[in-house]
Design a protein around this motif. Structure first.
Motif, PDB file in Angstrom:
ATOM      1  N   PRO A  20       0.817  -1.224   0.000  1.00 16.60           N
ATOM      2  CA  PRO A  20       0.000   0.000   0.000  1.00 16.60           C
ATOM      3  C   PRO A  20       0.846   1.267   0.000  1.00 16.60           C
ATOM      4  O   PRO A  20       0.750   2.100   0.889  1.00 16.60           O
ATOM      5  CB  PRO A  20      -0.817  -0.134   1.288  1.00 16.60           C
ATOM      6  CG  PRO A  20       0.023  -0.980   2.180  1.00 16.60           C
ATOM      7  CD  PRO A  20       0.804  -1.906   1.308  1.00 16.60           C
ATOM      8  N   LEU A  21       1.638   1.390  -1.025  1.00 14.45           N
ATOM      9  CA  LEU A  21       2.541   2.538  -1.118  1.00 14.45           C
ATOM     10  C   LEU A  21       1.752   3.805  -1.449  1.00 14.45           C
ATOM     11  O   LEU A  21       0.858   3.768  -2.286  1.00 14.45           O
ATOM     12  CB  LEU A  21       3.585   2.251  -2.194  1.00 14.45           C
ATOM     13  CG  LEU A  21       4.637   3.323  -2.470  1.00 14.45           C
ATOM     14  CD1 LEU A  21       5.986   2.654  -2.716  1.00 14.45           C
ATOM     15  CD2 LEU A  21       4.263   4.185  -3.658  1.00 14.45           C
ATOM     16  N   LEU A  22       2.068   4.880  -0.768  1.00 14.63           N
ATOM     17  CA  LEU A  22       1.482   6.165  -1.143  1.00 14.63           C
ATOM     18  C   LEU A  22       2.609   7.118  -1.530  1.00 14.63           C
ATOM     19  O   LEU A  22       3.547   7.313  -0.767  1.00 14.63           O
ATOM     20  CB  LEU A  22       0.666   6.782  -0.010  1.00 14.63           C
ATOM     21  CG  LEU A  22      -0.005   8.066  -0.524  1.00 14.63           C
ATOM     22  CD1 LEU A  22      -1.493   7.903  -0.665  1.00 14.63           C
ATOM     23  CD2 LEU A  22       0.346   9.279   0.282  1.00 14.63           C
ATOM     24  N   ALA A  23       2.495   7.672  -2.727  1.00 15.66           N
ATOM     25  CA  ALA A  23       3.492   8.647  -3.179  1.00 15.66           C
ATOM     26  C   ALA A  23       2.783   9.915  -3.611  1.00 15.66           C
ATOM     27  O   ALA A  23       1.754   9.858  -4.282  1.00 15.66           O
ATOM     28  CB  ALA A  23       4.312   8.074  -4.331  1.00 15.66           C
ATOM     29  N   ILE A  24       3.337  11.020  -3.176  1.00 12.60           N
ATOM     30  CA  ILE A  24       2.825  12.322  -3.603  1.00 12.60           C
ATOM     31  C   ILE A  24       3.729  12.782  -4.745  1.00 12.60           C
ATOM     32  O   ILE A  24       4.950  12.841  -4.583  1.00 12.60           O
ATOM     33  CB  ILE A  24       2.853  13.310  -2.424  1.00 12.60           C
ATOM     34  CG1 ILE A  24       1.908  12.830  -1.322  1.00 12.60           C
ATOM     35  CG2 ILE A  24       2.503  14.725  -2.898  1.00 12.60           C
ATOM     36  CD1 ILE A  24       2.215  13.375   0.047  1.00 12.60           C
ATOM     37  N   ILE A  25       3.122  13.022  -5.883  1.00 16.43           N
ATOM     38  CA  ILE A  25       3.901  13.421  -7.057  1.00 16.43           C
ATOM     39  C   ILE A  25       3.593  14.888  -7.353  1.00 16.43           C
ATOM     40  O   ILE A  25       2.431  15.265  -7.472  1.00 16.43           O
ATOM     41  CB  ILE A  25       3.496  12.591  -8.302  1.00 16.43           C
ATOM     42  CG1 ILE A  25       3.513  11.081  -8.008  1.00 16.43           C
ATOM     43  CG2 ILE A  25       4.375  12.941  -9.503  1.00 16.43           C
ATOM     44  CD1 ILE A  25       4.846  10.504  -7.682  1.00 16.43           C
ATOM     45  N   GLN A  26       4.628  15.687  -7.459  1.00 15.02           N
ATOM     46  CA  GLN A  26       4.435  17.081  -7.862  1.00 15.02           C
ATOM     47  C   GLN A  26       5.104  17.230  -9.225  1.00 15.02           C
ATOM     48  O   GLN A  26       6.314  17.402  -9.309  1.00 15.02           O
ATOM     49  CB  GLN A  26       5.048  18.044  -6.837  1.00 15.02           C
ATOM     50  CG  GLN A  26       4.473  17.907  -5.416  1.00 15.02           C
ATOM     51  CD  GLN A  26       3.045  18.411  -5.255  1.00 15.02           C
ATOM     52  OE1 GLN A  26       2.238  18.351  -6.173  1.00 15.02           O
ATOM     53  NE2 GLN A  26       2.715  18.891  -4.067  1.00 15.02           N
TER      54      GLN A  26
END
Lengths: 361, 85, 190, 254
Positions: free
Chosen positions: A105-111
């Motif tokens: 359950p990886l969460l990545a915030i991409i900007q």
């Protein structure tokens, strides 16, 4: 865990700061990261805020490591997350692949920033293809494209929950503007709004004595036979399809009688929405459609939205990324598709209005 | 020498016993080279890879030092030592 | 959409404080209950180059973070005028410092109004060169009326309160700079 | 043999996963010996239930279900960061990163270097067999000068490809106090097991990074018989890769 936000709080801050607060509110335990603009301040705020709430941080040697340490943290049962952009997002495709394969359950915030390569540190919507389908797999990922600081907050919290519920790597994708700009939004305690945080649990390093209380766990990530992997992928795809109607999100307005529907996502959809309002005020039957989840894509909703229209105008700060998704999802619909495609450049409502009128001719 | 139903070759030696688990022996011969008495030979019995398993040539030569057991990558050898009185 | 959105672009050399001005003004607007959006241009010019701040203030949700042409464009250097002339349109009031040599020749002919104000000179002579950017902030408020002087003072207090505590004279100095800027534009934001 | 006599069982470490033995490594592969040393060390320290074993890609991936220990398969070169992630998240777990020379010194060298510099409290066990075994015997960072591999068919030329990586020497030079660094060999099982045990104890004590390189053998790709296998390890490899401890934490007497 004490709640991070008491009640509701209207604030004026940057999107990166919002993201850090949202991760705290979502109960994130640990962040692994590597500096890259325009994501840096997610780490800056996290490292300042996290110790107050007993949360942890590690700055790794590169994005590959940041992604894999995140995978390790997730296996160990912690709500681990990361944030990245551009070339860092490219390097992280490898650990995302592991998360996809092992259902972490990886969460990545991409900007998103401008590409290809180092491009600019400013802004783009050019990481759509990479974030949705990057990696050597089938893109079994959940990708939210946010349009405002409020949404960064909402979807980071939701993203953690969705990731831990369905076990597909989840991405909250903003962009350089959203990262760096300031605007108002309301932070809240998820519990106070009735949002229950999905608990984290370990899949490795379990409690109990091996051979007495439990068996050992052997997590497999490579298969000897093509059929073995095929079976795993079939299950993955079935789970993904089952999940899709529960996760997919979009916003559609004025589509019922629209002759041309403006399709945009993320921050550009703000201009898209304004443009449609301007057009409507001028008597043009314009419609507005915005996929909020780019993966899974709101195929059914889009197909329904375009039922009565003649043309679709795709607007994006990329050349052919949202457009590709739109065309794929409307593959057998007799429609004319045009695009206002400005890779790595911001788009304003007036430009869309002008393009709409041109396209109408 | 005796061979059990489980495929264990057992040889009584003066200081104990040499046991070889044929289902584990892959016939690499690393043990053979490390034997200080140079007493291991290829036996008639086949190991898990269809290659011959090892056995002491003459039980009298085996001193049950345990080096062959130690170097076996597959834990195919077990040396039992008699208690010295 | 809804009510009118005021669009302000500020451009200057890195270190001239355009980002701080934008930050304080939008903070003040937010505190006043308005919708505000501040988007810095944080390009490679972040270190040693032209720094631009895009500010939008209105009554309802702001759309795209950037805009084509501003209602007011404040340029603090010659390079800033040259580089950012694309943001100047027929509705734009261009404000620049009168000390900028060669500015006139670079001013786009289509600007609605052009104002050269002696912010550098006056702040140096009457106040302190360090408060030049606050004079500019006063000018922005004077020209647009996007926030009240009272809110601007409060936002200044929030931003610089620590420094004011150490040296209370600074507070007065900044307030005077704010008023000087407003008066240079010749319009009251109150 | 009387019927009452108990069936003789092989003497495998308790922490070996029995049901998949014989294991998948080739005949004479050194991995079996290294994993036996590790298994016995885990048994003696009583950490079977709180250890997490992570294996790399390359032959070391075959160890993914080797131990009766919670285990995970990572990517090539990425075992160190995965183990760092687990350790940072759950410091009570004993994390063991298991990899080959390619994983630790080539594709994942930045992780080895930076985990050592940060003194990550994990244990890395790196098996050095001087070639890429799984992919068919190509040159590895540890291939000896003159050694023939699939990609150095005329022998490794240091002028072209540099000299073999001396891992423990490098790690000892960059790791800070509290780190434990050693190089053992499968030719000296007792010593190797001692090094691995100390490396695990160092992690348990929370002192710092612990790193053991195990000189190993690859008869399949070396194309050596048993005698030449030992000879290459003991005569050639140890000349270039000295065995011993390179960094031992100064433990204060209470």
């Amino acid at each position: 865990m004490a709640s991070v936000i008491e009640g509701e709080k209207k604030v004026f801050m940057t999107g990166n700061e919002v993201a850090a607060w949202a991760a705290l509110a979502a109960g994130a335990d640990i962040m692994f990261g590597y500096p890259i603009t325009p994501q840096n301040e997610v780490m800056h705020y996290w490292t300042r805020l996290a110790p107050r709430y007993g949360r942890k941080f590690l700055q790794t040697e590169d994005e590959i490591s940041a992604g894999f340490t995140t995978c390790g943290g997730l296996q160990a049962g912690c709500k681990a997350f990361t944030a990245t952009a551009g070339p860092g997002n490219v390097l992280m495709q490898e650990p995302y692949g592991m998360a996809e394969a092992m259902r972490l359950p990886l969460l990545a915030i991409i900007q998103q920033r401008g590409g290809p390569s180092s491009g600019t540190v400013v802004y783009s919507q050019q990481e759509v293809t990479l974030t949705t389908y990057g990696g050597n797999g089938e893109g079994h990922r959940i990708v939210y494209s946010t349009a405002s600081h409020q949404e960064i907050y909402d979807y980071v919290i939701k993203g953690f929950n969705v990731a831990w519920k369905y076990r597909f790597p989840t991405f909250v994708m903003g962009d350089g503007y959203q990262a760096k700009m300031r605007e108002s939004m309301v932070m809240y305690d998820p519990a106070a709004r009735g949002i229950e945080l999905v608990p984290a649990n370990p899949i490795i390093g379990l409690s109990g004595e091996i051979g007495v209380d439990r068996e050992c766990v052997h997590l497999c990530n490579i298969y000897s036979l093509e059929e073995e992997l095929y079976e795993v992928l079939q299950k993955m795809e079935a789970d993904y399809q089952k999940m899709t109607p529960e996760v997919v999100e979009y916003d559609a307005r004025f589509c019922e009688d629209a002759e041309i529907i403006v399709v945009s996502h993320g921050v550009v959809s703000r201009a898209g929405q304004d443009a449609v309002k301007i057009l409507r005020a001028q008597g043009f039957p314009a419609g507005y459609f915005r996929p909020i989840t780019l993966r899974p894509f709101p195929q059914e909703a889009l197909r329904k939205a375009v039922e009565n229209c003649k043309k679709v105008l795709v607007v994006e700060s990329a050349l052919n990324q949202l457009q590709r998704l739109v065309k794929e999802n409307l593959y057998d619909v007799a429609l004319e598709v045009d695009a206002l495609a400005k890779p790595a450049v911001g788009i304003i409502a007036d430009e869309i209005v002008a393009r709409y009128k041109e396209f109408r001719k | 020498m005796s061979t059990s139903a489980e495929g264990v070759l057992s040889v009584e030696v003066p200081r104990g016993a040499f046991h070889l688990f044929t289902n584990l022996c892959k016939g690499c011969g690393l043990c053979k080279e490390k034997c200080p008495k140079d007493c291991l030979i290829w036996s008639e019995c086949l190991g898990s890879f269809g290659t011959p398993a090892v056995i002491p040539d003459d039980p009298q030569n085996c001193i049950a030092c345990g080096i062959c057991q130690q170097v076996c990558p597959d834990c195919a050898i077990l040396i039992e030592r008699k208690r010295v009185k | 959409m809804g009510g009118k959105v005021v669009r302000i672009a500020l451009a200057g050399e890195g270190g001239q404080g355009v980002q701080s001005i934008a930050e304080i003004i939008t903070e003040a607007a937010f505190n006043e209950g308005k919708e505000a959006l501040y988007c810095p241009n944080f390009g490679l010019e972040q270190r040693g180059g032209v720094s631009i701040a895009f500010v939008q203030i209105g009554d309802s949700r702001i759309g795209a973070p950037k805009f084509k042409t501003g209602d007011i464009f404040i340029a603090l250097s010659l390079r800033a005028i040259k580089r950012c002339r694309q943001y100047i349109g027929p509705e734009t009031t261009l404000v620049y410092d009168s000390s900028i040599v060669g500015a006139e020749a670079e001013v786009p002919p289509n600007a609605a109004r052009v104002m050269a104000i002696p912010a550098i000179q006056r702040s140096k002579e009457e106040l302190h060169p360090r408060v030049f950017n606050i004079v500019i902030m006063g000018a922005v408020i004077g020209a647009t009326g996007v926030v009240t002087m009272e809110q601007a003072r409060e936002a200044l207090e929030a931003k610089l309160g620590g420094k004011f505590k150490q040296n209370p004279d600074l507070r007065e100095l900044n307030y005077r700079a704010l008023e000087m800027g407003r008066d240079l534009i010749g319009k009251s934001g109150e | 043999m009387s019927a009452a006599q108990p069936v003789i069982q092989p003497k495998m470490p308790k922490s070996w996963y029995k049901s998949n033995k014989p294991h998948l490594f080739c005949p004479g592969c050194g991995h079996g010996m290294v994993l036996k040393a590790l298994g016995e060390a885990i048994d003696e320290l009583g950490i079977q239930s709180k250890a997490v074993f992570g294996c790399d890609i390359g032959c070391s991936l075959l160890a993914w279900n080797f131990l009766d220990v919670d285990s995970t398969q990572t990517h090539h070169g990425r075992t160190t960061p995965v183990m760092v992630g687990i350790k940072r998240s759950r410091p009570e777990l004993i994390t063991i990163a298991y990899m080959g020379d390619g994983g630790g010194y080539a594709i994942g060298s930045q992780h080895t270097v930076n985990a050592a510099i940060r003194n990550e409290k994990i244990t890395v066990i790196l098996v050095n067999n001087t070639n890429y075994g799984m992919t068919g015997g190509q040159m590895a960072p540890t291939t000896l000068p003159g050694q023939i591999t699939e990609t150095t068919p005329f022998g490794r030329d240091p002028e072209e490809t540099g000299y073999p990586t001396r891992g423990p020497e490098m790690v000892a030079a960059i790791a800070s106090e509290g780190a434990y660094v050693a190089r053992g060999t499968v030719a000296n099982f007792r010593q190797l097991k001692g090094f691995i045990k100390k490396a695990l104890e160092n992690q348990i004590a929370g002192r710092g990074f612990s790193f053991v390189e195990a000189l190993s053998v690859c008869p399949t790709n070396w194309r050596t018989n048993a005698r030449d296998t030992w000879a290459f390890l003991e005569d050639k490899m140890t000349q270039y890769f000295p065995v011993g401890e390179f960094k031992v934490p100064q433990v204060k007497e209470e």
